[in-house]
Every structure is written in C-alpha cells, then in structure tokens.
Write an enzyme that holds these catalytic residues in place. Structure first.
Site, PDB file in Angstrom:
ATOM      1  N   HIS A 519      26.999   4.735 -11.490  1.00 51.85           N
ATOM      2  CA  HIS A 519      26.201   5.959 -11.447  1.00 51.85           C
ATOM      3  C   HIS A 519      26.595   6.787 -10.227  1.00 51.85           C
ATOM      4  O   HIS A 519      25.746   7.245  -9.463  1.00 51.85           O
ATOM      5  CB  HIS A 519      24.707   5.633 -11.418  1.00 51.85           C
ATOM      6  CG  HIS A 519      24.202   5.004 -12.674  1.00 51.85           C
ATOM      7  ND1 HIS A 519      23.018   4.277 -12.733  1.00 51.85           N
ATOM      8  CD2 HIS A 519      24.708   4.979 -13.927  1.00 51.85           C
ATOM      9  CE1 HIS A 519      22.831   3.836 -13.969  1.00 51.85           C
ATOM     10  NE2 HIS A 519      23.848   4.262 -14.717  1.00 51.85           N
ATOM     11  N   ASN A 564      18.714   6.011 -14.152  1.00 48.33           N
ATOM     12  CA  ASN A 564      19.941   6.310 -14.895  1.00 48.33           C
ATOM     13  C   ASN A 564      20.099   7.817 -15.021  1.00 48.33           C
ATOM     14  O   ASN A 564      19.163   8.522 -15.403  1.00 48.33           O
ATOM     15  CB  ASN A 564      19.897   5.674 -16.282  1.00 48.33           C
ATOM     16  CG  ASN A 564      19.469   4.229 -16.236  1.00 48.33           C
ATOM     17  OD1 ASN A 564      18.330   3.941 -15.882  1.00 48.33           O
ATOM     18  ND2 ASN A 564      20.353   3.330 -16.600  1.00 48.33           N
TER      19      ASN A 564
END
Length: 641
Positions: A519, A564
């Site tokens: 990420h 996320n």
C-alpha cells in the site's frame, strides 16, 4: 517532440489522435477508461504485462481450485509479485568447489545482475513489489474496500476550507466507487465461522465498532460456498466488447472506442514544448512493443518503439511505475534532480504501512460451543446437520466448505489502525497441513506512517530494471511520529488474538517486512495550491503546470493512512474523470494548465447518477458480468489458399 513512427493502432483504428491515453490497466486505469468512453471519448490504454485470465483483468481466486483450497492461492500471489528493489548480494560461498569461478577482486564479490547497487539494506522497502498483467494487483488482491477515516486526517481534504462541502464530495465519490467495483458487507452472513469470529469479538470489544469487512465480491447464490471476487474486470464491465462501440447510454451519449495494447511498455512522455516550465503540453507517449523487442539483435529485428498521440494523458501504472514513467520523461525523480525538475516533489515523502500479523487456532470453548444449536438460525442448523450426516466422525461441527470469516475492526480516533480478522491468502500465512483450516484465523493489523521528505523513491537511468526502465531505489526509514502507534497496535492485536484462541506455531505475533502491505502512497501525491512544491498534482489529479497530464492510483494519496487504499483511489479517479470530461468538452484545443490559483469545483451529482441510482438503466450489475466457462472453442484460422 518525438520523431518516432506512429503506432500501428492509429492506422488500424483510423484514429489519428485519441482523446485519452492511459498507461496501466488496473482498477484505477479501468475507472478512467469506463467513465471517459461513457462520455463518448476514444481511449487507448497500454499494459506492460499480458492478459493472464480468460476474462481480461479478472480475479484469479475465482478459479474453483483456489476456492476449495485457499492456501494454494498463496503461490499464485507469490508468482505474480516482482520485488521492486533488491540490494546487491555477496557471491562469497565458503563451501564452493575450488574449481568453480569466483571474482578475484574482493571489491567485486557482489551479485549485480538483477540487483540494485544503489539500494542500501537498512533503508529499503524490501517487500515492496509490483504486478505486471492486465488488471494489475486486482487479479490477486483481498478485495477489502474500507473508506478512509476522517477524524484522524486519514481521509484527504479536497476542500479544506469547507467541511460540509468536503463531506458531501467524499460521500458522493465513495458511494459511486463502491457501486462501480461492487462492494458488499453481507456476502458472509451465512457463514458459521464468520459469525462465530464476528460475535466473539463484538462481545469482547463492544465499543470498537467491529463489523463485517467490506469486500468487493458477491456470493454466486444464496447458501453457496463460492463467491465471485471482483477485480478490474468489474470496472471495465463490457468495455472490451467492440460491438458495443457507439452504444447510447442513459444520458443519450454514444460510447467512445476503447483499445488495450498488452505487452506494451509506456516508456516516457514527450512534450511538444521541451523547454517550457509552465503551460507544459504532452505531445505523444513513447511506447515499446515488448514482443517485437524479443527479436532485437537478430535477423528478424523489428521497430520496437512507437508514438501514440492523444489529447490527454493519464499515468495509472501503480505507485512505483507511475513516477518511474514520469522520471524517465525527465520531469523529476532522478537522483540529484530534485529541486531542478518540473516536478520536484516526484517520489518525495512516500508513505507505507507497518503490518503486524499472526494466526490463531480458535479457543476450545468457542469450538465446543458450536455444538450447541439452540438459538441458531435455521440455515446454520441445516448446514451442521447435513455435515454431521455426511461426516459423522468429523470432530468439528463446521461444514468443510463453510465460508471463511471476514471481519473488520475499523480505524477510530483511539485506535488509529485498520484490522482484518479473516482467513485469506496473501504472499505469506499459509497454514498448510499443520492445522484444520476451519479453525485457523488470520489477524492482520495495518498502521500508518507520516509523510517525511527524507523518505523518497528515486530513479537512476544508468541502472535499469528488467524491463529497461530506470531502476527505483527506496530511501525509507520509519517515522517517529507514529512509532508509538505501531507498538500499541501490536499490543492490541495480541489482545484481540487472545479473545479468539491460541497462536499457531510459527505464526506468532510479528511485524512483517516493510512494504509487504503493498500500500505504498505519496509517490505522486496530490496537494493544494499552497502545497505546489510538496505535491505533484492538484485534487483534480492534474499535474502542476501541465495542460494535459494526469496521475492516478495509490501514489496520489497524500495522507498517512492505515486502511486499504483502493476504494479511495477509485474515488479520486472518478473526480478526475469529470475534470477531463469538462475540459475536453469546453475546448480540447486550448487546455489550461493546473495552477495554484485554480478554484476546485465539486463533482456534480448528475455526473455520477448512474453509479448512485439503482433504478438507472446503466447501474452496474456485477451478478451478470461473466459467463461460465464450460467448454473450450478454438476458432480455425482463415485459409490463405
């Protein structure tokens, strides 16, 4: 401006200048393609990788074999990931046969082939990886799609001076993004394991807002053990069907044409005014035909590099490849170039997520309580009774194909980390034969890291990666601002784990290698006018001082985030497509550059109505997207006789 020959796609399509060029075929690039063709624009997209799934850009976990054995999907993920930056390694092997080759000069006893001599071990993101294929990482992602939390600054401020306007904008963008990718929080409602983990944690931590994890997926049928995991193909929808070019949508607009070139590297962007520092205009994109490149140096040598001409250019190639393309275009990001480049903030102030992980075996009391069917819903009783009849010697009262748990402890002000309690496949965490997978639960906790200008991603043209692009190098150390948070997060994870059971040997609580969360953020960060020197683009995703260049993906997110990021990246892409539609509609031959004094506008609700109104004829139907694959048909090649 490039002197390269035009790519054959221009002659094949009869389109001398496409409206929009997109580099990257993941869900963010797909968002641009879907929205822009919807408004009648012709779009050309390039993807450095190949089509690896029968349905372009679909999730590989939808294959039956992986839904029956989730651990086997770990290998698929591992095979799909390519590590970004690997430091040189020593070639010293004490046990080596004395007759084998070894360097004579001790200073040269390092392995350089495929390694990055610029990368230090201590400040690397050793697990940061990329995926090169149609659909990108969405072909193997977890499909977790939470929203960013506003109260701790995780959610970026598009309109920092107007909280109500900012809230309304994000509400609209998130709703449209959820419907575009197909998000649901109810697909595991009829799972014994899911309800057991969910209710156990809700009882143990009643004030944490524990809930089902929002996922981009849908169950194939009520009571079925199988789900359809969503990926970029859900965003593309029917865009690959060329028979639908010109199809009129609910707003009376005829669909534009869309073409995707695979095995085609976006090498760089060429400006039509090379010496300009303001009003910069991208003239063409230079691309390489990687299949033709295989014959380089042989008697079958072919032209491999071509130019693609468009009015607008979008780079949506991921958090690493997007700045890599811009750096190779000499816009910024090269070693020693910061401060003297068009984009001095390119790759500066990157963020990532400290990731804590463990696996547990459910507590004996929790498992024993599953034998008590009093008060259970009828579907639960029916499933257990059918399983007991078929497998009377099984000690677990959980059907073999009972869906896995998918539980979320969301980010809050007091607990600013994101937690996923589930049983899923990553590039690690395979339970294997050590325990019955039905009682194994994975805990993954994601923390955040602050923006720090010393943390950066740079590129070196003298050293190239395996695809011939400037080698990325990380200069990254954890920030002190959120160091305590990471420690508190680990303590919290152990407390959550203890409420569920005991640790699986080998999977005790641990921090994973930096970058493993995949990420990466801030590589092409967005900013406001006052932040032009610390950002790459404005909140329309338009690159500062460029007239026709946009960036996209997780790298645009400027904040420290724990959740996320995909849903947020889709939301920002939806906003950017409106800006492109607006400027192309106004005057495609006189585009304006992104400048600090430009006033940002809210995305009109009408623009995204087809994504927010279920009664709209164009509202996405993710349940009827893919046809089942029941036979193989090979079309005969036409005869040349």
């Amino acid at each position: 401006m490039s002197n390269l020959p035009p790519h054959e796609i221009h002659a094949k399509t009869g389109i001398n200048q496409f409206d929009v060029f997109i580099a990257g075929s993941g869900p963010i690039g797909a968002t641009y393609a879907r929205l822009l063709t919807r408004h009648g624009y012709n779009v050309i997209m390039t993807e450095i990788g190949d089509q690896e799934t029968r349905v372009p850009a679909s999730h590989k976990k939808n294959e039956i074999e992986y839904q029956k054995d989730i651990d086997r999907f770990v290998r698929v993920i591992q095979g799909a990931l390519s590590t970004v930056s690997v430091p040189p390694a020593s070639t010293v092997i004490p046990q080596l046969d004395p007759s084998a080759w070894r360097p004579e000069d001790p200073s040269q006893m390092t392995l350089l082939n495929g390694r990055n001599p610029n990368q230090q071990t201590y400040d690397n993101l050793p697990a940061e990886s990329v995926t090169r294929c149609v659909g990108g990482m969405s072909t193997h992602w977890t499909c977790a799609t939470p929203e960013f939390f506003k109260e701790n600054g995780e959610r970026p401020k598009i309109f920092p001076g107007d909280e109500t306007l900012d809230d309304d904008e994000w509400k609209l963008l998130y709703e449209a993004a959820r419907n575009l990718i197909g998000v649901s929080s109810t697909e595991f409602d009829q799972s014994i394991r899911h309800n057991t983990v969910l209710h156990t944690l809700q009882k143990a931590f009643p004030n944490r807002g524990i809930k089902p994890l929002p996922l981009a997926c849908h169950r194939l049928a009520k009571g079925s053990p199988y789900v359809r995991w969503h990926a970029a193909d859900n965003v593309y929808y029917d865009l690959f069907d060329q028979s639908l070019f010109g199809k009129v949508n609910s707003e009376g607009i005829a669909r534009g044409k869309f073409f995707l070139l695979t095995n085609t590297r976006c090498t760089k962007l060429h400006t039509s005014n090379p010496n300009a520092t303001k009003d910069v205009n991208v003239g063409v994109a230079e691309v390489m035909d990687l299949l033709a490149d295989r014959f380089t140096g042989s008697d079958q040598h072919k032209q491999v590099s071509f130019a693609i001409n468009a009015k607008v250019y979008v780079v949506a190639a991921g958090a690493v490849a997007t700045p890599q393309i811009l750096a190779n275009s000499d816009f910024g990001g090269l070693e020693g170039q910061q401060g003297k480049a068009l984009l001095p903030a390119l790759g500066v102030g990157i963020t990532e997520q400290p990731l804590a992980f463990c696996q547990i075996i459910l507590n004996q009391h929790i498992v024993d309580d599953l034998k008590n069917l009093n008060g259970r819903p009828q579907w639960w009783k029916d499933a257990v009774e059918a399983h007991r009849r078929a497998h009377p010697k099984d000690p677990l009262w959980i059907p073999f194909q009972d869906p896995e748990p998918q539980v979320n402890i969301p980010v809050t002000k007091d607990f600013p980390w994101h937690a996923q309690i589930h049983r899923d496949a990553f590039s690690y965490g395979e339970a294997g034969p050590r325990a019955d997978s039905r009682v194994v639960v994975d805990l993954r906790f994601f923390a955040r890291q602050a923006r720090e200008p010393k943390n950066k991603l740079t590129f070196d043209k003298k050293i190239t990666d395996v695809y011939g692009m400037p080698q990325p190098t990380f200069k990254y150390l954890p920030t002190t601002q959120y160091a305590d948070e990471a420690g508190k997060m680990m303590k919290d994870m152990t407390e959550v784990a203890s409420a569920l059971g005991g640790y699986l040997p080998g999977s005790e609580p641990q921090f994973m290698a930096p970058g493993l969360a995949l990420h990466l953020g801030g590589t092409v960060r967005l900013g406001h006018g006052s932040e032009i020197n610390e950002s790459v683009a404005n909140f329309n995703s338009q690159v500062w001082n460029f007239k026709n260049l946009y960036v996209a993906g997780n790298g645009t997110i400027p904040t420290a985030f724990a959740a996320n990021p995909t849903l947020t990246s889709i939301a920002l892409a939806l906003r950017a497509t409106h800006h492109i539609v607006k400027v192309l509609k106004a005057d495609p031959n006189n585009l304006k550059p992104a400048v600090p004094e430009e006033k940002l506008e809210a995305t009109p609700k009408e623009y995204l109505k087809w994504l927010t109104d279920p009664t709209n004829p164009d509202f996405p139907d993710h349940h009827d997207l893919q046809k089942e694959h029941k036979e193989v048909i090979v079309k005969a090649e036409p005869s040349h006789t």
